[in-house]
Design an enzyme around this catalytic site. Sequence first.
Site, PDB file in Angstrom:
ATOM      1  N   LYS A  19     -51.729 -83.009 -27.218  1.00  0.00           N
ATOM      2  CA  LYS A  19     -52.669 -83.190 -25.996  1.00  0.00           C
ATOM      3  C   LYS A  19     -52.781 -84.760 -25.699  1.00  0.00           C
ATOM      4  O   LYS A  19     -51.746 -85.173 -25.462  1.00  0.00           O
ATOM      5  CB  LYS A  19     -54.130 -82.440 -26.432  1.00  0.00           C
ATOM      6  CG  LYS A  19     -53.819 -81.085 -27.346  1.00  0.00           C
ATOM      7  CD  LYS A  19     -53.280 -80.311 -26.049  1.00  0.00           C
ATOM      8  CE  LYS A  19     -52.907 -78.745 -26.500  1.00  0.00           C
ATOM      9  NZ  LYS A  19     -53.243 -78.571 -27.878  1.00  0.00           N
ATOM     10  N   ARG A  69     -37.475 -83.744 -45.097  1.00  0.00           N
ATOM     11  CA  ARG A  69     -38.692 -82.770 -45.019  1.00  0.00           C
ATOM     12  C   ARG A  69     -39.924 -83.419 -45.802  1.00  0.00           C
ATOM     13  O   ARG A  69     -40.902 -83.020 -45.701  1.00  0.00           O
ATOM     14  CB  ARG A  69     -38.082 -81.417 -45.589  1.00  0.00           C
ATOM     15  CG  ARG A  69     -39.301 -80.359 -45.859  1.00  0.00           C
ATOM     16  CD  ARG A  69     -39.018 -78.862 -45.763  1.00  0.00           C
ATOM     17  NE  ARG A  69     -37.905 -78.756 -46.345  1.00  0.00           N
ATOM     18  CZ  ARG A  69     -37.751 -78.565 -47.844  1.00  0.00           C
ATOM     19  NH1 ARG A  69     -39.188 -78.656 -48.566  1.00  0.00           N
ATOM     20  NH2 ARG A  69     -36.685 -77.960 -48.705  1.00  0.00           N
ATOM     21  N   ASP A  74     -62.278 -81.433 -35.727  1.00  0.00           N
ATOM     22  CA  ASP A  74     -61.003 -81.399 -34.953  1.00  0.00           C
ATOM     23  C   ASP A  74     -61.275 -82.308 -33.632  1.00  0.00           C
ATOM     24  O   ASP A  74     -62.414 -81.866 -33.073  1.00  0.00           O
ATOM     25  CB  ASP A  74     -60.822 -79.870 -34.450  1.00  0.00           C
ATOM     26  CG  ASP A  74     -59.546 -79.862 -33.458  1.00  0.00           C
ATOM     27  OD1 ASP A  74     -59.009 -80.986 -32.743  1.00  0.00           O
ATOM     28  OD2 ASP A  74     -58.956 -78.862 -33.510  1.00  0.00           O
ATOM     29  N   TYR A  78     -61.060 -73.783 -30.825  1.00  0.00           N
ATOM     30  CA  TYR A  78     -59.762 -73.150 -30.181  1.00  0.00           C
ATOM     31  C   TYR A  78     -59.334 -72.121 -30.731  1.00  0.00           C
ATOM     32  O   TYR A  78     -59.545 -71.605 -31.934  1.00  0.00           O
ATOM     33  CB  TYR A  78     -58.667 -74.527 -30.515  1.00  0.00           C
ATOM     34  CG  TYR A  78     -57.388 -73.696 -30.481  1.00  0.00           C
ATOM     35  CD1 TYR A  78     -56.994 -73.524 -28.839  1.00  0.00           C
ATOM     36  CD2 TYR A  78     -56.541 -73.851 -31.179  1.00  0.00           C
ATOM     37  CE1 TYR A  78     -55.778 -73.060 -28.709  1.00  0.00           C
ATOM     38  CE2 TYR A  78     -54.963 -73.290 -31.065  1.00  0.00           C
ATOM     39  CZ  TYR A  78     -54.828 -73.084 -29.593  1.00  0.00           C
ATOM     40  OH  TYR A  78     -53.724 -72.553 -29.431  1.00  0.00           O
TER      41      TYR A  78
HETATM   42  N1  PLP Z   1     -57.196 -77.970 -31.704  1.00  0.00           N
HETATM   43  C1  PLP Z   1     -57.384 -77.781 -30.633  1.00  0.00           C
HETATM   44  C2  PLP Z   1     -58.926 -78.295 -29.930  1.00  0.00           C
HETATM   45  C3  PLP Z   1     -56.517 -77.473 -29.565  1.00  0.00           C
HETATM   46  O1  PLP Z   1     -56.838 -77.247 -28.250  1.00  0.00           O
HETATM   47  C4  PLP Z   1     -55.243 -76.852 -29.963  1.00  0.00           C
HETATM   48  C5  PLP Z   1     -54.236 -76.338 -29.250  1.00  0.00           C
HETATM   49  O2  PLP Z   1     -54.671 -75.943 -28.074  1.00  0.00           O
HETATM   50  C6  PLP Z   1     -55.024 -76.929 -31.402  1.00  0.00           C
HETATM   51  C7  PLP Z   1     -55.980 -77.365 -32.314  1.00  0.00           C
HETATM   52  C8  PLP Z   1     -53.656 -76.445 -31.917  1.00  0.00           C
HETATM   53  O3  PLP Z   1     -52.708 -77.352 -31.626  1.00  0.00           O
HETATM   54  P1  PLP Z   1     -51.080 -76.890 -31.322  1.00  0.00           P
HETATM   55  O4  PLP Z   1     -50.924 -76.214 -30.024  1.00  0.00           O
HETATM   56  O5  PLP Z   1     -50.521 -78.430 -31.237  1.00  0.00           O
HETATM   57  O6  PLP Z   1     -50.491 -76.237 -32.702  1.00  0.00           O
END
Ligand code: PLP
Length: 405
Positions: A216, A67, A191, A122
């Site tokens: 992704k 961990r 992001d 998001y």
């Molecule tokens: N940031 C973006 C732009 C996303 O599209 C997503 C999920 O779709 C996330 C963060 C969150 O990621 P996760 O689904 O891997 O927790």
Amino acid sequence: MPDHLLHPDTVAVHSGREDLAALGAHAVPIDLSSTYPLPDIEHGGDAYEAMTGGGYPPADGGMVYARLWNPTVARFERALAELEHAPAAVAFSSGMAAMTAVLLAHTATTGRAHVVAVRPLYGGTDHLLDSGLLGIEATFCAEHEVAASIRPDTALVILESPGNPTLELADIAADIAAVVAQAGEVPVLVDNTFATPVLQNPLDLGARMSLHSATKYLGGHGDVVAGVVACDEATAEMLRPVRAITGAILHPLGAYLLHRGLATLPTRVRAQQANAERIAAWLSTHPAVEKVHYPGIDDDRGLIGRQQRGAGAMVSISLRGGFAAASAVASSVEVFTHAVSLGGVDSLIQHPAALTHRPVAPEARPSAGVLRLSIGLEDADDLIADLDAALAAATRVAEAEHATF
Ligand code: PLP
């Protein structure tokens, strides 16, 4: 490896693998240990202390417990950091775990509890910030409102570029990083999930952190849930203790798949982008489509090329027939899969207002006629034919609805 600056395509294939030849291995080894033998109590204790404080495992102390540290995860982190032009990276069990750790590290331990967040974001990130769950107060604003939104207790500025789901670009260097720097020492997090390090490096534009839902494009095959933050060493030292305490470290099998995914990331992104450019152009001429949201279209500030090295492979559309048309398209596609998520080798389509952005406040939620498309590696003509048939089905639905009035 040669010590001159290598092309990112070469970095993507070779980074995090520097010691393999000395190990007598060609593929990256996976270390699944949950615990590690300790040389003695003193050295083990020192190693524990170092890692819970955010540092690296000392050579003579062992890694103590998975961990706190895992060498397969650390390899992926080194590789991603190199692609992001960052000194360090910290990997998490999901993108949301990464975002949570960033928020906790910058608020709970600093006494600052205010975050400025540029919309659109998001839906999960928007929801986390809006929920108050972490004791954070968020001010949501537009790109040009960032300076006015910063307060003495602001811990962080968060944005996405391109934004999810309507793909607006923010001028990260001029409108965010420079403006925030004038207001004091507030870190900026971008992001970078949609752009990937292939198309954009936020740290070069003045951001402190580049966050990915590694689920992704980095993984790219729809088989890993993960997150990662590329940053400087001091920030990594803030994030690792939060990751250790909250138990949010990435599993080594996930790290292995992500590391393998990085090798093909530049090739995948360029090929998917080439498909997306064709599909966005074709959609722009379709009578059922009111608007195509794609970074290359209406780029009046010239950010494609200057900030982002290409428009990417995400395309959103606003349909003239609103929700009924969107619903018909999502149910009619056969090559695209109707599913959330994005960035994989296969094309996906989804309805943000009903799904990924469902928890967003109504005034900031995408409109009901918007569909988000993640363009994959299939043949572009097959994807266009699939959308053409689905849009024809949507047009029939709209005509039938009209006929009932
Ligand atoms: N940031 C973006 C732009 C996303 O599209 C997503 C999920 O779709 C996330 C963060 C969150 O990621 P996760 O689904 O891997 O927790």
